[in-house]
Motif scaffolding. Structure first.
Motif, PDB file in Angstrom:
ATOM      1  N   ARG A  18      -2.275 -20.463   3.770  1.00  0.00           N
ATOM      2  CA  ARG A  18      -1.821 -21.056   5.037  1.00  0.00           C
ATOM      3  C   ARG A  18      -1.037 -22.321   4.730  1.00  0.00           C
ATOM      4  O   ARG A  18      -1.522 -23.185   4.022  1.00  0.00           O
ATOM      5  N   GLN A  19       0.112 -22.442   5.326  1.00  0.00           N
ATOM      6  CA  GLN A  19       0.914 -23.637   5.125  1.00  0.00           C
ATOM      7  C   GLN A  19       1.045 -24.473   6.406  1.00  0.00           C
ATOM      8  O   GLN A  19       1.955 -25.280   6.528  1.00  0.00           O
ATOM      9  N   ASP A  20       0.131 -24.286   7.353  1.00  0.00           N
ATOM     10  CA  ASP A  20       0.221 -25.050   8.592  1.00  0.00           C
ATOM     11  C   ASP A  20      -0.253 -26.497   8.423  1.00  0.00           C
ATOM     12  O   ASP A  20      -0.030 -27.328   9.299  1.00  0.00           O
ATOM     13  N   LEU A  21      -0.904 -26.801   7.307  1.00  0.00           N
ATOM     14  CA  LEU A  21      -1.288 -28.162   6.952  1.00  0.00           C
ATOM     15  C   LEU A  21      -0.676 -28.492   5.599  1.00  0.00           C
ATOM     16  O   LEU A  21      -0.440 -27.604   4.794  1.00  0.00           O
ATOM     17  N   THR A  22      -0.476 -29.760   5.334  1.00  0.00           N
ATOM     18  CA  THR A  22       0.066 -30.141   4.033  1.00  0.00           C
ATOM     19  C   THR A  22      -1.005 -29.958   2.961  1.00  0.00           C
ATOM     20  O   THR A  22      -2.211 -29.964   3.257  1.00  0.00           O
ATOM     21  N   ASP A  67      -1.838 -32.140   0.727  1.00  0.00           N
ATOM     22  CA  ASP A  67      -2.633 -33.369   0.673  1.00  0.00           C
ATOM     23  C   ASP A  67      -3.716 -33.382   1.753  1.00  0.00           C
ATOM     24  O   ASP A  67      -4.844 -33.824   1.508  1.00  0.00           O
ATOM     25  N   HIS A  68      -3.384 -32.875   2.937  1.00  0.00           N
ATOM     26  CA  HIS A  68      -4.373 -32.808   4.014  1.00  0.00           C
ATOM     27  C   HIS A  68      -5.492 -31.821   3.653  1.00  0.00           C
ATOM     28  O   HIS A  68      -6.672 -32.107   3.878  1.00  0.00           O
ATOM     29  N   MET A  69      -5.123 -30.692   3.080  1.00  0.00           N
ATOM     30  CA  MET A  69      -6.138 -29.715   2.655  1.00  0.00           C
ATOM     31  C   MET A  69      -7.041 -30.290   1.569  1.00  0.00           C
ATOM     32  O   MET A  69      -8.236 -30.021   1.531  1.00  0.00           O
ATOM     33  N   LEU A  70      -6.467 -31.089   0.688  1.00  0.00           N
ATOM     34  CA  LEU A  70      -7.239 -31.739  -0.371  1.00  0.00           C
ATOM     35  C   LEU A  70      -8.275 -32.690   0.238  1.00  0.00           C
ATOM     36  O   LEU A  70      -9.444 -32.692  -0.174  1.00  0.00           O
ATOM     37  N   LYS A  71      -7.882 -33.447   1.231  1.00  0.00           N
ATOM     38  CA  LYS A  71      -8.808 -34.373   1.912  1.00  0.00           C
ATOM     39  C   LYS A  71      -9.916 -33.605   2.640  1.00  0.00           C
ATOM     40  O   LYS A  71     -11.084 -33.991   2.593  1.00  0.00           O
ATOM     41  N   ILE A  72      -9.538 -32.534   3.317  1.00  0.00           N
ATOM     42  CA  ILE A  72     -10.528 -31.720   4.028  1.00  0.00           C
ATOM     43  C   ILE A  72     -11.527 -31.123   3.039  1.00  0.00           C
ATOM     44  O   ILE A  72     -12.738 -31.170   3.248  1.00  0.00           O
ATOM     45  N   ASN A  73     -11.029 -30.583   1.944  1.00  0.00           N
ATOM     46  CA  ASN A  73     -11.881 -29.980   0.918  1.00  0.00           C
ATOM     47  C   ASN A  73     -12.871 -30.999   0.373  1.00  0.00           C
ATOM     48  O   ASN A  73     -14.067 -30.709   0.243  1.00  0.00           O
ATOM     49  N   LYS A  74     -12.398 -32.174   0.073  1.00  0.00           N
ATOM     50  CA  LYS A  74     -13.261 -33.225  -0.472  1.00  0.00           C
ATOM     51  C   LYS A  74     -14.349 -33.615   0.526  1.00  0.00           C
ATOM     52  O   LYS A  74     -15.518 -33.756   0.166  1.00  0.00           O
ATOM     53  N   SER A 120     -10.540 -23.602  -2.872  1.00  0.00           N
ATOM     54  CA  SER A 120      -9.799 -24.722  -3.443  1.00  0.00           C
ATOM     55  C   SER A 120      -8.583 -25.035  -2.572  1.00  0.00           C
ATOM     56  O   SER A 120      -8.048 -24.148  -1.894  1.00  0.00           O
ATOM     57  N   PRO A 121      -8.136 -26.272  -2.580  1.00  0.00           N
ATOM     58  CA  PRO A 121      -6.942 -26.621  -1.801  1.00  0.00           C
ATOM     59  C   PRO A 121      -5.723 -25.798  -2.216  1.00  0.00           C
ATOM     60  O   PRO A 121      -4.898 -25.447  -1.374  1.00  0.00           O
ATOM     61  N   GLU A 122      -5.627 -25.460  -3.491  1.00  0.00           N
ATOM     62  CA  GLU A 122      -4.490 -24.665  -3.973  1.00  0.00           C
ATOM     63  C   GLU A 122      -4.467 -23.279  -3.330  1.00  0.00           C
ATOM     64  O   GLU A 122      -3.431 -22.819  -2.847  1.00  0.00           O
ATOM     65  N   VAL A 123      -5.614 -22.634  -3.327  1.00  0.00           N
ATOM     66  CA  VAL A 123      -5.696 -21.293  -2.737  1.00  0.00           C
ATOM     67  C   VAL A 123      -5.547 -21.367  -1.221  1.00  0.00           C
ATOM     68  O   VAL A 123      -4.850 -20.548  -0.620  1.00  0.00           O
ATOM     69  N   ALA A 124      -6.173 -22.360  -0.599  1.00  0.00           N
ATOM     70  CA  ALA A 124      -6.048 -22.518   0.851  1.00  0.00           C
ATOM     71  C   ALA A 124      -4.584 -22.704   1.246  1.00  0.00           C
ATOM     72  O   ALA A 124      -4.108 -22.087   2.196  1.00  0.00           O
ATOM     73  N   TYR A 125      -3.875 -23.509   0.494  1.00  0.00           N
ATOM     74  CA  TYR A 125      -2.469 -23.757   0.810  1.00  0.00           C
ATOM     75  C   TYR A 125      -1.620 -22.510   0.576  1.00  0.00           C
ATOM     76  O   TYR A 125      -0.677 -22.254   1.326  1.00  0.00           O
ATOM     77  N   SER A 126      -1.973 -21.710  -0.421  1.00  0.00           N
ATOM     78  CA  SER A 126      -1.211 -20.476  -0.660  1.00  0.00           C
ATOM     79  C   SER A 126      -1.424 -19.469   0.468  1.00  0.00           C
ATOM     80  O   SER A 126      -0.567 -18.634   0.725  1.00  0.00           O
TER      81      SER A 126
END
Length: 83
Positions: free
Chosen positions: A22-26, A28-35, A14-20
């Protein structure tokens, strides 16, 4: 003609776990990649979706179990056994 793989493993996080992790991407960017990955991977055949929001050991065991189930590896026919 392209050869189709016997199995595709999609490590879905999930974007939430990915962001927790790694913070090298925003976020919102992780959300777009995930989708984008989900849209693509759910259109491909032979996909095994792995829930990677879990602990690493659980993810590894899930991947191994699915490979064994698909291909039937065991100690007697595995070349990975060092004995």
């Amino acid at each position: 003609m392209l050869i189709q793989p016997d199995m595709v493993i999609f490590m879905d996080v999930s974007p939430e776990v990915a962001y927790s992790r790694r913070q090298d991407l925003t976020y919102d960017h992780m959300l777009k990649i995930n989708k984008a990955y989900k849209q693509y991977m759910y259109s491909v055949s032979n996909v095994e979706v792995i829930d990677c929001d879990q602990k690493h050991e659980i993810v590894l065991n899930d991947i191994a179990a699915r490979i064994v189930k698909k291909f039937g590896f065991n100690k007697t026919n595995s070349k990975l056994d060092n004995k």
